[in-house]
Design a protein around this motif. Structure first.
Motif, PDB file in Angstrom:
ATOM      1  N   CYS A  75      39.738  42.074  33.903  1.00 51.96           N
ATOM      2  CA  CYS A  75      40.835  41.198  34.321  1.00 51.96           C
ATOM      3  C   CYS A  75      41.536  41.752  35.553  1.00 51.96           C
ATOM      4  O   CYS A  75      41.791  41.027  36.524  1.00 51.96           O
ATOM      5  CB  CYS A  75      41.852  41.043  33.192  1.00 51.96           C
ATOM      6  SG  CYS A  75      41.405  39.850  31.925  1.00 51.96           S
ATOM      7  N   LEU A  76      41.857  43.030  35.516  1.00 54.92           N
ATOM      8  CA  LEU A  76      42.531  43.641  36.659  1.00 54.92           C
ATOM      9  C   LEU A  76      41.644  43.578  37.896  1.00 54.92           C
ATOM     10  O   LEU A  76      42.122  43.309  39.004  1.00 54.92           O
ATOM     11  CB  LEU A  76      42.905  45.087  36.336  1.00 54.92           C
ATOM     12  CG  LEU A  76      43.871  45.299  35.164  1.00 54.92           C
ATOM     13  CD1 LEU A  76      44.213  46.775  35.023  1.00 54.92           C
ATOM     14  CD2 LEU A  76      45.140  44.476  35.317  1.00 54.92           C
ATOM     15  N   ASP A  77      40.347  43.812  37.701  1.00 54.35           N
ATOM     16  CA  ASP A  77      39.412  43.731  38.826  1.00 54.35           C
ATOM     17  C   ASP A  77      39.369  42.320  39.404  1.00 54.35           C
ATOM     18  O   ASP A  77      39.380  42.127  40.623  1.00 54.35           O
ATOM     19  CB  ASP A  77      38.001  44.139  38.380  1.00 54.35           C
ATOM     20  CG  ASP A  77      37.881  45.634  38.138  1.00 54.35           C
ATOM     21  OD1 ASP A  77      38.747  46.383  38.624  1.00 54.35           O
ATOM     22  OD2 ASP A  77      36.927  46.046  37.445  1.00 54.35           O
ATOM     23  N   GLU A  78      39.305  41.318  38.513  1.00 55.91           N
ATOM     24  CA  GLU A  78      39.193  39.932  38.965  1.00 55.91           C
ATOM     25  C   GLU A  78      40.465  39.464  39.666  1.00 55.91           C
ATOM     26  O   GLU A  78      40.410  38.767  40.679  1.00 55.91           O
ATOM     27  CB  GLU A  78      38.888  39.017  37.774  1.00 55.91           C
ATOM     28  CG  GLU A  78      37.461  39.098  37.289  1.00 55.91           C
ATOM     29  CD  GLU A  78      36.474  38.615  38.338  1.00 55.91           C
ATOM     30  OE1 GLU A  78      36.488  37.419  38.668  1.00 55.91           O
ATOM     31  OE2 GLU A  78      35.708  39.444  38.846  1.00 55.91           O
ATOM     32  N   ILE A  79      41.609  39.838  39.119  1.00 55.67           N
ATOM     33  CA  ILE A  79      42.874  39.457  39.749  1.00 55.67           C
ATOM     34  C   ILE A  79      42.971  40.063  41.143  1.00 55.67           C
ATOM     35  O   ILE A  79      43.369  39.408  42.110  1.00 55.67           O
ATOM     36  CB  ILE A  79      44.064  39.900  38.883  1.00 55.67           C
ATOM     37  CG1 ILE A  79      44.103  39.084  37.585  1.00 55.67           C
ATOM     38  CG2 ILE A  79      45.380  39.735  39.639  1.00 55.67           C
ATOM     39  CD1 ILE A  79      45.104  39.595  36.574  1.00 55.67           C
ATOM     40  N   GLU A  80      42.573  41.319  41.253  1.00 51.64           N
ATOM     41  CA  GLU A  80      42.623  41.998  42.542  1.00 51.64           C
ATOM     42  C   GLU A  80      41.604  41.412  43.514  1.00 51.64           C
ATOM     43  O   GLU A  80      41.868  41.283  44.710  1.00 51.64           O
ATOM     44  CB  GLU A  80      42.353  43.494  42.349  1.00 51.64           C
ATOM     45  CG  GLU A  80      42.482  44.327  43.611  1.00 51.64           C
ATOM     46  CD  GLU A  80      43.895  44.349  44.166  1.00 51.64           C
ATOM     47  OE1 GLU A  80      44.037  44.550  45.385  1.00 51.64           O
ATOM     48  OE2 GLU A  80      44.853  44.165  43.386  1.00 51.64           O
ATOM     49  N   ARG A  81      40.441  41.027  42.987  1.00 54.97           N
ATOM     50  CA  ARG A  81      39.362  40.528  43.846  1.00 54.97           C
ATOM     51  C   ARG A  81      39.679  39.168  44.449  1.00 54.97           C
ATOM     52  O   ARG A  81      39.539  38.965  45.655  1.00 54.97           O
ATOM     53  CB  ARG A  81      38.058  40.429  43.047  1.00 54.97           C
ATOM     54  CG  ARG A  81      36.889  39.826  43.834  1.00 54.97           C
ATOM     55  CD  ARG A  81      35.671  39.618  42.954  1.00 54.97           C
ATOM     56  NE  ARG A  81      35.883  38.606  41.940  1.00 54.97           N
ATOM     57  CZ  ARG A  81      35.728  37.303  42.154  1.00 54.97           C
ATOM     58  NH1 ARG A  81      35.382  36.855  43.353  1.00 54.97           N
ATOM     59  NH2 ARG A  81      35.930  36.437  41.174  1.00 54.97           N
ATOM     60  N   CYS A  82      40.093  38.225  43.607  1.00 55.12           N
ATOM     61  CA  CYS A  82      40.169  36.848  44.099  1.00 55.12           C
ATOM     62  C   CYS A  82      41.583  36.306  44.232  1.00 55.12           C
ATOM     63  O   CYS A  82      41.767  35.211  44.755  1.00 55.12           O
ATOM     64  CB  CYS A  82      39.345  35.927  43.201  1.00 55.12           C
ATOM     65  SG  CYS A  82      39.833  35.920  41.464  1.00 55.12           S
ATOM     66  N   ARG A  83      42.593  37.037  43.755  1.00 52.43           N
ATOM     67  CA  ARG A  83      43.973  36.559  43.835  1.00 52.43           C
ATOM     68  C   ARG A  83      44.044  35.065  43.511  1.00 52.43           C
ATOM     69  O   ARG A  83      44.369  34.231  44.353  1.00 52.43           O
ATOM     70  CB  ARG A  83      44.549  36.838  45.222  1.00 52.43           C
ATOM     71  CG  ARG A  83      44.857  38.308  45.438  1.00 52.43           C
ATOM     72  CD  ARG A  83      45.905  38.801  44.462  1.00 52.43           C
ATOM     73  NE  ARG A  83      46.048  40.259  44.455  1.00 52.43           N
ATOM     74  CZ  ARG A  83      46.857  40.909  43.626  1.00 52.43           C
ATOM     75  NH1 ARG A  83      47.561  40.239  42.738  1.00 52.43           N
ATOM     76  NH2 ARG A  83      46.945  42.212  43.656  1.00 52.43           N
TER      77      ARG A  83
END
Length: 282
Positions: A75-83
């Motif tokens: 989740c943290l990776d995805e939030i950071e990746r695609c905002r």
């Protein structure tokens, strides 16, 4: 080959506690997101729903905890990746609080500094994904479900859906989290909704009105971001035909993974002159 620059992807990330919000997440997946995707298609945009908890409702408690930790990191990776645009669902549960050592490992990977003492996975997602990011706050909506008829449920079922019947400490943390969200986000970004309870199936129901609210909230944001095709001059029949062809190619090729050697050979044959193609083996 389709001009993929004509199409864009709009991610929508769903964050919530797990077991008590299954009905809402299913309603988003089955009703809201298909309609939203259809509206976006007219603007040459793909909807990319991101809910990393889908499909894990049958795991055991121990497996669920391991899954939650994996979900947290991703989740943290995805939030950071695609905002993305964020949809946050909160009922009456604070969520699972993992061991601090594991939580610390997850945020260290992101270079994110915050207090993790007694913090749930859901609370960390909200803090990292929305509250500590002014830009992300502009792309986020919170939906607080009003209390279900817990007083008429069995004690076991009430504990499953509300920390008020399960843990005083967790209940107090949840109230503090909701208070912070309300104060920082304001009424335009925080919605309250009423769901019903199906006594025969023992599940949350009556989500149609809430689903319409989510759809229009997200569409209001996405409509402004994707432009209005009605503002463009009327397309000629040739342009309309090309647009239909482009859409067909985009839809068929979006998830296509080709065989490199075969495609290379086909491309070589297609670009070669007639003499070179004579006698070529297909």
């Amino acid at each position: 080959m389709a001009n993929t620059n004509l199409w864009k992807t709009r991610p929508v990330f769903v964050s919530s506690t797990f077991r008590d919000m299954q009905a809402e997440r299913d309603h988003l997946r089955d009703v809201v997101f298909p309609e939203l995707a259809e509206r976006l298609r007219a603007r040459r945009c793909h909807l990319e729903p991101v809910d990393l908890r889908w499909g894990v409702d049958t795991v055991s408690i121990s497996e669920q905890e391991a899954k939650e930790l994996l979900v947290l990191k991703v989740c943290l990776d995805e939030i950071e990746r695609c905002r993305p645009f964020l949809v946050v669902l909160l009922g009456d549960r604070y969520g699972w609080v993992p061991p601090e050592r594991r939580m610390q490992a997850a945020i260290d990977e992101q270079g994110y500094a915050t207090s993790i003492q007694d913090k749930s996975v859901t609370a960390l997602e909200i803090e990292f994904g929305v509250l500590d990011s002014p830009e992300q706050q502009k792309r986020s909506f919170f939906y607080f479900r009003e209390p279900l008829p817990y007083q008429d449920m069995t004690s076991e079922k009430a504990r499953e859906y509300s920390d008020q019947y399960n843990s005083k400490t967790a209940w107090e943390r949840l109230q503090a989290l909701k208070k912070r969200i309300t104060e920082e986000m304001g009424p335009d970004r925080v919605r309250h909704y009423q769901a019903a309870w199906d006594w025969d199936k023992q599940k949350v129901t009556g989500l149609d009105e809430w689903g319409k609210q989510v759809l229009e909230d997200l569409w209001g944001e996405l409509e402004a971001k994707t432009g209005n095709p009605g503002e463009s001059p009327a397309a000629s029949w040739q342009e309309q035909e090309r647009a239909v062809l482009d859409e067909f190619i985009e839809e068929r090729s979006r998830d296509f993974v080709g065989r490199v050697e075969i495609l290379t050979e086909l491309r070589r044959l297609a670009l070669s002159d007639k003499k070179a193609r004579t006698g070529a083996s297909w």
